[in-house]
Structure formats: C-alpha cells, structure tokens
Enzyme design. Structure first.
Site, PDB file in Angstrom:
ATOM      1  N   LYS A 116       0.929  -1.051  -0.111  1.00 40.18           N
ATOM      2  CA  LYS A 116      -0.142  -0.206   0.024  1.00 40.18           C
ATOM      3  C   LYS A 116       0.909   1.219   0.126  1.00 40.18           C
ATOM      4  CE  LYS A 116      -4.393   0.831   0.068  1.00 40.18           C
ATOM      5  NZ  LYS A 116      -5.410   0.020  -0.095  1.00 40.18           N
ATOM      6  N   ASP A 144      -7.239   4.438  -4.148  1.00 37.99           N
ATOM      7  CA  ASP A 144      -7.708   4.070  -3.037  1.00 37.99           C
ATOM      8  C   ASP A 144      -8.140   5.511  -2.701  1.00 37.99           C
ATOM      9  OD1 ASP A 144      -7.717   2.175  -0.640  1.00 37.99           O
ATOM     10  OD2 ASP A 144      -7.395   4.170   0.233  1.00 37.99           O
TER      11      ASP A 144
END
Ligand code: GLU
Length: 446
Positions: A127, A167
C-alpha cells in the site's frame, strides 16, 4: 483475547511501531482470529511466520515537492510499504489524504496481504500514498503532484515487482497522470505496472465499479446464507466516493433501496431511494459536497454533522473510511433492525462495534472479504495486460461475481471448520493467513 504464543508478538509490534495505532488495531484483529490455527499448526509459530508477516519486507518514504498554480512550493511525504510478496508482486492502492502517515499505510498494507490472499489470485500485499490533500486543487496541480510522486516511486515498482492502484483520493484521473509519468521516465509501455487505468490505455472494464459491485455481491451471499435477499430491504451506505457510488448502483439492481449516503460534512436521506446518477454527477463530475444532492432532489433532506447510522435500515454498508462506525452507531443500527453489515471501506467498523454486531447475531462481512472485489478486478486487469487482451463488461462482471461467491464460500467454510459458524471475521483472517503462511513456509527463511 490473544493466544499465549501471540501475546508477545503483539506486544512487540506495538513496541516497535510506536504511535501507529491503526496498524496495531489491524494486527490485533488478525492475531485474535488465528489462535486456533497456531494450536493446529505449531510450525507457523516455530518458524516465526507471524512475526515475519507483521514486519514489512520493505518500507519506502520519500519527499514529494510540487508547485501550486500560484507558484508556491509545497512539500508532501510519499509512502510505499511493500508488505508481503509470498503470493505475487506487491499489490495495493495509493491513498492521497491529509490523514496519511506511516501507521495508516501499514494498516492498509497489512490488511491487503490477507484480502489479496483471499481472492485466490496471485498477488502479494502492499500500500502507499501521501499526506497530500487533493481537496480544492486544480487539475493541473493534481497532475504536477502525481508527476512528482511518480518521479520517485517509479524506481520501486514494476509489473513483476509492485503494482499500485487507486484508493481514497486516487481515481482514474490520478492513475492516468501517474502512468503517463512512469511511461515517460522509464521509456516503457508497461501496462501492468498500475491498475485502474482508463480503457484508452490498458484499463479493464468493471474495474471502476468493482469494489462497490463486489461488496453488494458479497452481502447478497451473506443474506442468501440466511435465506434472505436484498429484495425490499432498506440499505444505508456511508460515503459517496467510488466505493459508495457503485455499491448503491448494484444494491438497486439487486432489488434493495439505498435510503442514505454521506460525506465528511453530513448525510442525505432520501426515502424514495438515492438517485445514483445524481450522486455521480455531483461527486465524479462537479466534485462538490453531498449537501448539493438535497438542493436538487425533491423530498431528500441533508443532515449536517450527524452520523448516517442513525437512519433506520436492514443492511449497512460502511464505505467511507477507517473507524467511521463506532459502538454507539452499532447499537443504534441493531435497535433499528439491521441484520447485515458489509464493509466497503477498509476497517470502517471499530473493534467494539464489530463485537456488538456479532453478539447481536448480525451477519458481519469484514472489508478484507467484502471489499476484495476491487483488488481482484485489478488482478484481472493485470491478466489482460499480460496477454494484451481486453474482456467485455459482461464477462468481467461474471468473473467478479464468481470471485465474490468464492471469497464468501471460503470465509464461510473456514469459520465452520474452526468451530465458529457464521463468523466471517475469523473465516477471512484464518483463510487469508493460512494461504500466505503455507507459501512462506515453502519459500524458506526469506
Ligand atoms: N485500494 C483498493 C483496496 O483497498 C484496491 C487496491 C488495488 O486495486 O490494487 O483493496
């Protein structure tokens, strides 16, 4: 409560990652589930698999300098945490939001490992993101920021190394600028280095809709397991971004009625059913506040600074951000007759609220399982890029629906196997963990 062998592991994580509270929370949630696995497979503990999983393989932090439209210089911080590559290249989104710091990126990266494993597709977990605030920024500013971000990130990623996507704060527009800069710097048309691309340069159909559609499919499966369906149900969805929009669209197609959605300023309540096209116009085109919905839609009302979870519903789908649904919200939802919760966002429900739901017998689908459709469709995009293919909408959506059915079945069966029927949190954590742990054991001490 934690298994005796896991207690010191957790204490060590807290010790070594000070102040990273969201990361601690995500680790604790997984460790609470895997006690029975350690009893069954002591070799995982002997080989320190859990300690290894809790330590990212690589963490990158970098400076992102950029200039706004008035010529003022700004310095943001960029992150990429390459958490685990036992199952495939690191895979996970980028988040641009002022709240982003190491602890948020690590909680997201940690969850991503198990989520990706649960899809059954060959993707590791990672991430990234930045504390950059895109709110109110012009298109040119967004472009300059993305270019600066990629100028550093490009040396760490690649189709076989690490594959970022979107995201919060990163959608199709940002992925376009990021891919453009990657292509320019590397002089390579490496489509598989990023997912969530526009269809005009290697994107996949259904990727935009995938997280929301997938979450609706997952909840449909949870309802079916109880002999229920979306038909005639009132549904509340928090948020009004990409995940919320396509959750609402699919819930309506499946026969439910979404009566409320929200943003950080408040919520809109529309008993006739949220007009999803209007939300798309406001959020995707005009990029304005959800309050504008009530001004344009007769019969709808805007309520500022209150929790959307006070709106009565049978199904709740938190799709905004972490820890947005607390114990009091859970109590209110249960009192109002809520029977199922599907997490569209990552870790939106606090641990106390999860306990409340489980004690009340509410079907609770954790984000790792319920929102896995986004990253699963990213893996389908990688597959199409690798074979220079492009699938139809119908075919891709069928693949997504089957993947979500399989994710549900894996969670359900694993929970039964470990004597916790109906506990999707345990099912998701145990199934995701054992997939990764088995691969790690076979890969040796690396
Ligand atoms: N950010 C999304 C998630 O939380 C998608 C990641 C991806 O497509 O790589 O799973």
């Amino acid at each position: 409560m934690l298994h005796a062998r896991l207690e010191p592991v957790y204490d060590n994580v807290v010790q070594r990652n000070r102040g990273e509270t969201e990361f601690h929370q995500a680790v604790r949630e997984v460790l609470e589930s895997i006690g029975p696995v350690i009893d069954k497979h002591p070799e995982y503990a002997d080989q320190k698999i859990i300690e290894r999983i809790c330590e990212p393989e690589r963490q990158i932090t970098f400076r992102v300098p950029w200039e706004d439209d008035r010529g003022e210089v700004h310095i943001n911080r960029g992150f990429r945490v390459e958490f685990n590559s036992a199952l495939g290249p690191y895979k996970g989104g980028l988040r641009f939001h002022p709240s982003v710091y190491q602890g948020i990126v690590k909680f997201l990266g940690f969850e991503q490992i198990f989520k990706n494993a649960l899809t059954g597709l060959p993707i590791g977990g990672g991430k990234g993101g930045s504390d950059f605030d895109p709110k109110g920024r012009s298109d040119r500013e967004i472009m300059r920021f993305c270019q600066s971000f990629m100028t550093e990130l490009h040396r760490h990623i690649g189709e076989y190394i690490d594959v970022p996507a979107g995201d919060i704060g990163v959608g199709g527009r940002e992925i376009g600028y990021l891919f453009g800069q990657y292509k320019r710097i590397t002089n390579r048309y490496e489509s598989g280095v990023l997912t969530g691309k526009h269809l005009s340069f290697g994107g996949a159909r259904v990727r935009t809709e995938a997280t929301g559609y997938g979450c609706a499919f997952f909840v449909q499966e949870m309802l079916a397991a109880r002999g229920e369906s979306f038909e005639g149900k009132q549904v509340v969805v928090s948020g009004s971004g990409n995940v919320a929009i396509y959750t609402m669209e699919k819930v309506h197609q499946l026969g439910g009625t979404v009566v409320a959605c929200s943003d950080s300023s408040g919520y809109v309540h529309d008993e006739n059913g949220i007009d999803v096209e209007l939300v798309k116009q406001l959020k995707e085109v005009e990029r304005t506040r959800i309050a504008a919905y009530a001004e344009r839609r007769p019969g709808a009302k805007f309520v500022s600074d209150r929790s959307v979870w006070e709106v009565p519903c049978q199904v709740a789908m938190p799709s905004a951000t972490q820890n947005e649904l607390g114990a009091d919200d859970a109590t209110a939802l249960i009192a109002n007759g809520c029977i199922a919760v599907g997490e569209g966002a990552n870790m939106p429900t606090t641990p106390e609220a999860v306990r409340n739901f489980q004690e009340a017998g509410v079907a609770f689908g954790p984000g790792k399982a319920a929102n896995a459709g986004g990253v699963a469709t990213s893996a389908l995009e990688m597959q199409q890029n690798a074979s220079r293919d492009s699938w139809s909408f119908e075919f891709t959506e069928q693949r997504l629906e089957q993947i979500m059915k399989d994710v549900h079945a894996r969670c359900y069966a694993t929970a039964e196997e470990y004597g916790m029927p109906g506990n999707y949190v345990a099912g998701a954590n145990i199934n995701g963990f054992t997939n990764v742990a088995d691969a790690m054991l076979r890969l040796g001490l690396i």
